[in-house]
Motif scaffolding. Structure first.
Motif, short mmCIF file in Angstrom:
data_model
loop_
_atom_site.label_atom_id
_atom_site.label_comp_id
_atom_site.label_asym_id
_atom_site.label_seq_id
_atom_site.Cartn_x
_atom_site.Cartn_y
_atom_site.Cartn_z
N GLN A 169 63.51 34.62 85.08
CA GLN A 169 62.70 34.34 86.26
C GLN A 169 62.74 35.51 87.25
N GLN A 172 60.11 36.90 94.76
CA GLN A 172 59.14 37.71 95.49
C GLN A 172 59.75 38.12 96.83
N SER A 200 56.97 41.34 93.36
CA SER A 200 57.78 40.51 92.46
C SER A 200 58.83 41.36 91.76
N SER A 235 62.05 40.86 88.82
CA SER A 235 62.85 40.03 87.92
C SER A 235 64.31 40.07 88.35
N PHE A 248 60.66 32.04 90.44
CA PHE A 248 59.38 31.80 89.80
C PHE A 248 59.46 32.20 88.32
N GLY A 249 58.51 31.68 87.53
CA GLY A 249 58.30 32.22 86.19
C GLY A 249 58.86 31.38 85.07
N ARG A 250 58.28 31.61 83.88
CA ARG A 250 58.67 30.90 82.67
C ARG A 250 58.98 31.87 81.52
N PHE A 251 59.26 33.12 81.87
CA PHE A 251 59.58 34.13 80.85
C PHE A 251 61.07 33.97 80.49
N CYS A 252 61.37 32.87 79.81
CA CYS A 252 62.77 32.46 79.62
C CYS A 252 62.99 32.07 78.15
N CYS A 260 57.73 42.68 77.86
CA CYS A 260 57.84 42.78 79.30
C CYS A 260 57.79 44.24 79.72
N GLU A 281 55.17 39.16 79.89
CA GLU A 281 55.18 39.36 81.34
C GLU A 281 54.86 40.83 81.62
N TYR A 305 54.31 44.12 84.06
CA TYR A 305 54.76 44.72 85.31
C TYR A 305 53.71 45.72 85.76
#
Length: 255
Positions: A39, A42, A56, A58, A104-108, A223, A249, A251
């Motif tokens: 996640q 920000q 944002s 990470s 935030f985020g679902r890059f998990c 990513c 994700e 960048y």
């Protein structure tokens, strides 16, 4: 996990590369910032004319337990010449505060994952979430013998962010974790601190075929640079990986 708005107080910073800083904050409201590895937060600020904006980042914190009050909130910040966010971060002194929100985020990594291998591909600060995931990956290696390949793209050996940590993890788990730096401009000298046995000369997308992506066994994470993410996404689809098995994700550098 509820999204929160909070102050972050700078504790320390160091340079990871010539144009990337590693920043350690704590929450200024004495609350924990627990998050799922992968996640982001920000950071909110204003341009010189008063217009509000945000960036944002990470979370890089090595996350192996429920985080409590006063524990570090770590991010990697790329410096962009003339950038407003760069000016903000370069101007911070220890004890200064920034305004933040998240996570935030679902890059998990997903609890239901049953794949045999993760292909983790990143460029620049796009490897930050993979650093946070290391404890989770170690658990999956121990519990289900998962294999992990980390393809990390950078221009020079000095720009391999957290490279020593990824190399140490690979040395600790030689049968399950493979760290493959892909350097587009120069390779490390054989006698340098950055010397590495498993290095490639070129861009990460050039070497996907070497690892034979397999829809039956692989989940891929992409990513970093949008061009890299798009190129690898198309390539992985070409190998038959369905879109749900390719987690992305991008960048985007922004001033």
């Amino acid at each position: 996990m509820a999204i929160q708005h909070f102050p972050l107080k700078l504790v320390s910073r160091r340079m990871l590369a010539p144009t990337v800083g590693h920043y350690v904050f704590v929450r200024g409201d004495d609350q924990p910032l627990d998050f799922i590895p992968g996640q982001f937060i920000q950071v909110h600020f204003q341009y010189a004319d008063g217009t509000p904006t945000k960036r944002s980042y990470s979370l890089a914190t090595i996350h192996d337990h429920a985080l409590g009050p006063g524990e570090g909130v770590e991010i990697a910040v790329s410096y962009v010449t003339g950038g407003a966010a760069t000016a903000l971060f370069e101007g911070l002194s220890e004890g200064d505060n920034v305004d933040a929100s998240g996570p935030f985020g679902r890059f998990c990594l997903m609890p239901a994952d049953s794949n045999r291998r993760y292909l983790m591909i990143g460029t620049g600060t796009g490897v930050t979430p993979y650093r946070a995931m290391l404890p989770q990956l170690e658990t999956q290696i121990r519990q289900r013998g998962v294999q992990v390949v980390l393809l990390f793209g950078a221009r020079t050996p000095e720009e391999l962010l957290y490279g020593d940590e990824f190399r140490a993890f690979a040395n600790k788990h030689p049968q399950n974790f493979r760290f493959v730096p892909c350097l587009s401009r120069e390779l490390p000298a054989a006698d340098s601190a950055h010397a590495h046995d498993d290095v490639r000369h070129g861009y990460v997308q050039q070497f996907l075929a070497e690892f034979t992506p397999d829809a039956a066994h692989d989940i891929a994470y992409l990513c970093g640079n949008p061009n890299m993410v798009d190129a690898c996404f198309e390539s992985l689809k070409g190998y038959g990986l369905p879109v749900p098995q390719i987690r992305r994700e991008k960048y985007v550098s922004s001033k």
